[in-house]
Enzyme design. Structure first.
Site, PDB file in Angstrom:
ATOM      1  N   PRO A  66      46.674  39.245  33.562  1.00 29.27           N
ATOM      2  CA  PRO A  66      47.094  38.924  32.248  1.00 29.27           C
ATOM      3  C   PRO A  66      48.133  40.119  31.458  1.00 29.27           C
ATOM      4  CG  PRO A  66      45.014  39.746  32.301  1.00 29.27           C
ATOM      5  CD  PRO A  66      45.372  39.886  33.974  1.00 29.27           C
TER       6      PRO A  66
ATOM      7  N   ASN B 242      44.335  45.639  32.372  1.00 30.14           N
ATOM      8  CA  ASN B 242      43.861  44.289  32.633  1.00 30.14           C
ATOM      9  C   ASN B 242      43.262  43.847  34.108  1.00 30.14           C
ATOM     10  OD1 ASN B 242      44.345  43.315  29.991  1.00 30.14           O
ATOM     11  ND2 ASN B 242      46.632  43.479  30.410  1.00 30.14           N
ATOM     12  N   HIS B 243      42.145  43.277  34.068  1.00 34.33           N
ATOM     13  CA  HIS B 243      41.703  42.729  35.350  1.00 34.33           C
ATOM     14  C   HIS B 243      42.051  41.374  35.467  1.00 34.33           C
ATOM     15  CE1 HIS B 243      38.295  45.962  35.375  1.00 34.33           C
ATOM     16  NE2 HIS B 243      39.367  46.599  34.940  1.00 34.33           N
ATOM     17  N   GLN B 244      42.109  40.717  36.553  1.00 31.86           N
ATOM     18  CA  GLN B 244      42.287  39.396  36.891  1.00 31.86           C
ATOM     19  C   GLN B 244      41.375  38.483  36.262  1.00 31.86           C
ATOM     20  OE1 GLN B 244      42.367  38.553  41.050  1.00 31.86           O
ATOM     21  NE2 GLN B 244      42.942  36.457  40.827  1.00 31.86           N
TER      22      GLN B 244
ATOM     23  N   THR C 199      35.985  39.409  37.657  1.00 36.05           N
ATOM     24  CA  THR C 199      36.925  40.375  37.347  1.00 36.05           C
ATOM     25  C   THR C 199      36.998  41.463  37.960  1.00 36.05           C
ATOM     26  OG1 THR C 199      35.509  41.232  35.423  1.00 36.05           O
ATOM     27  CG2 THR C 199      36.981  39.100  35.133  1.00 36.05           C
TER      28      THR C 199
END
Length: 215
Positions: free
Chosen positions: A109, A81-83, A89
């Protein structure tokens, strides 16, 4: 297969002379992967199917007993997951030369542990996303992409995964969840195989009801 050998959850190759099906539990080296007895994968290496499992995130992949995992299945963990709550992102902090500190956990997330129940069949090339919870006895169709929750003894297909039907009526499902055949001894399970593989569900229901009432 009928022979004189006793099932052993600690052997790697349960089929003599065939390397592309293994019991997963005795091969696991990562402490954040927990797998129950007799779960197998149609491959010679399970951990290569678990991606983005990083120590600093500390999420876990938990799989129950007697699961059947087809070739090409991938378990994507939270490290993928990325910000998403900022303008970009792009993960600058993971790459050399960029002046960015790692985001805090609250800015990522993260979905928590991925949990697969017992006696789950996961079809070829299915993708299990971070934080998915799949109930006992579920069937995951080939090429399915699973996020969120899958109820016990349901069949799901598609991307995103959607339920197409329950495998049994609610009464039998409740019985099976209470019966927990996968927690019984090897000897008990061997004796139960005629019942567990019987397609006469009315008979199955009656026999399980009798067993539960007498325990």
């Amino acid at each position: 297969m009928t022979d004189d050998k006793k099932p052993n959850p600690n052997v790697i190759h349960p089929i003599a002379g065939y390397d592309n099906e293994i019991y997963v539990k005795p091969t696991v080296t990562n402490p954040n992967i927990i797998v129950g007895d007799f779960t197998y994968i149609a491959d010679s290496d399970f951990e290569s199917h678990v991606t983005h499992l990083y120590n600093h995130i500390d999420d876990k992949l938990i799989i129950g007993k007697f699961c059947q995992i087809a070739a090409g299945v991938e378990f994507v963990m939270n490290g993928a997951n990325h910000q998403m709550n900022a303008v970009t992102t792009f993960p600058f902090y993971t790459l050399e030369g960029w002046k960015m500190n790692a985001p805090t956990a609250k800015d990522l997330p993260l979905k928590g542990d991925t949990v697969i129940g017992n006696d789950v069949w996961i079809g070829q090339n299915a993708v299990i996303l971070p934080g998915a919870h799949i109930g006992d006895g579920a069937i995951i169709g080939a090429n399915c992409v699973v996020g969120g929750n899958v109820e016990p003894y349901t069949v799901v297909i598609g991307n995103p995964a959607r339920m197409v039907r329950k495998r049994f009526d609610d009464e039998l499902i409740e019985m099976l969840l209470n019966f927990k055949w996968w927690d019984k001894s090897i000897e008990e399970i061997n004796d139960l195989i005629p019942l567990l593989t019987c397609s006469d569900l009315r008979k199955v229901k009656e026999e399980i009801k009798n067993i539960l009432n007498n325990t």
